[in-house]
Design a protein around this motif. Structure first.
Motif, mmCIF file in Angstrom:
data_model
loop_
_atom_site.group_PDB
_atom_site.id
_atom_site.type_symbol
_atom_site.label_atom_id
_atom_site.label_comp_id
_atom_site.label_asym_id
_atom_site.label_seq_id
_atom_site.Cartn_x
_atom_site.Cartn_y
_atom_site.Cartn_z
ATOM 1 N N GLY A 127 -11.409 3.744 -7.172
ATOM 2 C CA GLY A 127 -10.424 4.774 -6.843
ATOM 3 C C GLY A 127 -9.914 4.622 -5.414
ATOM 4 N N ARG A 128 -8.630 4.923 -5.227
ATOM 5 C CA ARG A 128 -8.023 4.758 -3.904
ATOM 6 C C ARG A 128 -8.689 5.612 -2.844
ATOM 7 N N ASP A 129 -9.010 6.838 -3.181
ATOM 8 C CA ASP A 129 -9.604 7.739 -2.185
ATOM 9 C C ASP A 129 -11.013 7.324 -1.793
ATOM 10 N N GLN A 130 -11.643 6.505 -2.606
ATOM 11 C CA GLN A 130 -13.015 6.072 -2.327
ATOM 12 C C GLN A 130 -13.073 4.752 -1.549
ATOM 13 N N GLN A 131 -11.933 4.118 -1.355
ATOM 14 C CA GLN A 131 -11.918 2.840 -0.641
ATOM 15 C C GLN A 131 -12.156 3.064 0.848
ATOM 16 N N SER A 138 -9.382 4.008 3.307
ATOM 17 C CA SER A 138 -8.879 5.385 3.324
ATOM 18 C C SER A 138 -9.544 6.227 4.403
ATOM 19 N N THR A 139 -10.511 5.651 5.089
ATOM 20 C CA THR A 139 -11.255 6.424 6.094
ATOM 21 C C THR A 139 -11.177 5.797 7.482
#
Length: 175
Positions: free
Chosen positions: A8-12, A15-16
């Motif tokens: 998932g994109r938000d878990q990459q 993204s942080t």
């Protein structure tokens, strides 16, 4: 079992991205990668012209996994001034020392190499289609004039040094 990357994109990790001051970061003690002065100078040009386009990968304790050369250049006064010494970082959570070493090796080896014939095509295109001068290419790509000239010329590039020879020297024969 090999650990899998998060889905998932938000878990990459990308993204942080977080900005961390370079004084808080530290190098690891095992990185086998070295950088010759011309590549170091080119990386500086890249940072000054393109900005920070790739974050460093660090452990939660802020030890660098990947990006040591970018980190080193962040001390350069011109590069430092871009972000007041802050460096974009992605923190790799739950990285054991082995995971960290594996990630370092993968990052170093995965960067690949430039094919000389494709480089010749690009240099010719930059001069003929884009209007760049040899000097601009030299300055902005960290190349010597001879390299730009040979790439632009390209004619007989794969045959150079083989005139009058019917075979490669024994230095080219695997044993």
């Amino acid at each position: 079992m090999t650990p899998a990357a998060p889905r998932g994109r938000d878990q990459q990790p990308i993204s942080t991205v977080t900005w961390i001051h370079r004084d808080e970061l530290r190098a690891n003690d095992y990185n086998p990668n070295t950088q010759a002065p011309p590549e170091h100078d080119l990386l500086k040009v890249s940072l000054l012209e393109d900005g920070w386009t790739q974050p460093l990968l660090v452990r939660p304790d802020l030890e660098i996994i990947d990006g040591f050369h970018r980190f080193t250049l962040s001390a350069d006064p011109q590069v430092y001034a871009l972000t007041d010494g802050y460096v974009p970082c992605v923190i790799k959570q739950h990285a054991t020392r082995a995971d960290q070493m594996l990630a370092t090796i993968r990052a170093n080896r995965a960067r690949g190499e430039h094919g000389v014939l494709r480089m010749a095509d690009i240099v010719r295109d930059m001069v003929d289609a884009e209007g760049l001068t040899f000097q601009q290419i030299m300055d902005r790509c960290g190349m010597e004039k001879e390299e730009v000239t040979r790439l632009y010329d390209r004619g007989g590039m794969t045959e150079r040094g083989t005139q009058g020879k019917t075979a490669f020297s024994q230095g080219w024969v695997p044993r």
